[in-house]
Write an enzyme that holds these catalytic residues in place. Structure first.
Site, short mmCIF file in Angstrom:
data_model
loop_
_atom_site.label_atom_id
_atom_site.label_comp_id
_atom_site.label_asym_id
_atom_site.label_seq_id
_atom_site.Cartn_x
_atom_site.Cartn_y
_atom_site.Cartn_z
CG HIS A 1 -5.91 2.78 19.49
ND1 HIS A 1 -5.18 3.89 19.13
CD2 HIS A 1 -5.89 1.96 18.42
CE1 HIS A 1 -4.71 3.72 17.91
NE2 HIS A 1 -5.14 2.56 17.45
CD GLN B 1 -1.05 -0.96 3.55
OE1 GLN B 1 -2.27 -0.89 3.55
NE2 GLN B 1 -0.40 -1.68 4.45
CG ASP C 1 -2.90 -12.46 4.16
OD1 ASP C 1 -3.92 -12.82 4.79
OD2 ASP C 1 -2.96 -11.85 3.08
CG ASP D 1 -6.87 -1.69 14.41
OD1 ASP D 1 -7.73 -1.04 13.79
OD2 ASP D 1 -5.83 -1.17 14.88
N PRO E 1 -5.60 -4.48 0.75
CG PRO E 1 -3.39 -4.04 1.32
CD PRO E 1 -4.61 -3.40 0.76
CG ASP F 1 -2.06 2.41 15.05
OD1 ASP F 1 -2.13 1.96 16.22
OD2 ASP F 1 -3.06 2.62 14.36
CD GLU G 1 0.25 -4.41 9.98
OE1 GLU G 1 0.19 -4.25 8.75
OE2 GLU G 1 -0.65 -4.05 10.77
CB THR H 1 -7.22 -0.87 6.05
OG1 THR H 1 -7.17 -2.09 5.27
CG2 THR H 1 -5.82 -0.59 6.59
#
Length: 285
Positions: free
Chosen positions: A64, A33, A140, A158, A165, A88, A108, A160
């Site tokens: 969060h 990305q 993944d 969490d 992805p 993050d 992640e 996108t």
């Protein structure tokens, strides 16, 4: 006089929010990305992935705290937690505040997101990536849950938005693998589910998919200023129907024993977040 640089979000056609950029801190096209980090006067540092706002320094605490503390205080004794996404570090930070949690695995897909956020958003993770209770897996998320051998009391997806992805993390197969392979008996799964006023189909699809797998599938809501369009929804799924029905007094007993302060979350907010406006209820069909 030089013209101010402005970055506009690209999530919706014909409607957008913009940020005045005082400094371009970072941009890179990763394997997965386009990642951009900018400094803004009002929201502090802002991260965008493929033109979509992911997090800001100023309001990240709402997202969060609600994504983590609602399931972790609803569960009677969460020991093991799985995080899908969350590069993050804000979710990991909040999970690790729960001292009864013995182990956290975070999966992640893009290691460069973690690296960049450690550098440019250090207050998001606050050293969480160095915590011995944390196991970081660069993989993944869909593939991880398909072959998962461990069981977790709480799973937090969490992701996108369901484009690029993150799209596979909203599929029936992903939800089924999460439950069948990864979730312990009586466990809770929560997931980022967009802004229903703007992304109604997303909520309907998730509700229909989770409803086929769990005895209790629903949503809870929170207002995050930079996720424009009203309430943001978080999917909630468990086979223990009592967990969503707990009183503020029951939740407060756990909060009081946790030994840490929050900026947004509390027991009253916990209970109230499950009260859904009619326009959201009407999407649950």
């Amino acid at each position: 006089m030089s013209e101010k640089k402005v970055v506009s979000e690209t999530l919706y056609d014909g409607y957008a929010q913009s940020f005045t950029v005082t400094k371009q801190l970072f941009e890179v096209k990763t394997e997965h990305q386009y990642l951009e980090i900018v400094e803004t006067p009002f929201m502090g540092r802002v991260m965008l992935l493929d033109g979509v706002v992911q997090t800001t320094e100023k309001d990240e605490f709402i997202y969060h705290e609600m994504m983590v503390h609602v399931p972790l205080f609803a569960h009677p004794n969460p020991k093991r937690v799985l995080i899908i996404g969350g590069g993050d570090g804000g979710i990991l930070r909040e999970v690790l505040r729960h001292q009864n949690v013995e182990h956290v695995t975070q999966v992640e897909i893009d290691g460069s997101v973690i690296d960049m956020c450690k550098e440019y958003f250090p207050n998001h993770s606050q050293g969480a990536y160095d915590n011995p209770r944390a196991n970081i897996v660069i993989a993944d998320g869909k593939e991880f849950v398909a072959s998962c051998q461990d069981k977790f009391d709480v799973i937090i997806a969490d992701s996108t938005d369901p484009i690029g992805p993150g799209e596979v993390l909203f599929t029936s197969d992903f939800y089924a693998d999460e439950k069948n392979n990864c979730l312990a008996e009586g466990g809770i799964m929560v997931a980022q589910n967009g802004v229903p006023f703007m992304q109604g189909d997303e909520l309907t699809n998730t509700y229909q998919r989770l409803g086929k797998l769990y005895k209790d599938a629903s949503f809870y809501v929170m207002p995050v200023p930079t996720y424009i369009g009203g309430f943001m929804s978080l999917a909630w799924a468990t086979d223990d129907e009592s967990l969503r029905q707990q009183t503020a007094e029951q939740i407060q007993a756990r909060v009081a024993g946790a030994g840490f302060e929050t900026r947004y979350y509390n027991a009253d907010v916990h209970v109230a977040s499950f009260a859904l406006p009619n326009y959201i209820r009407n999407l649950m069909k």
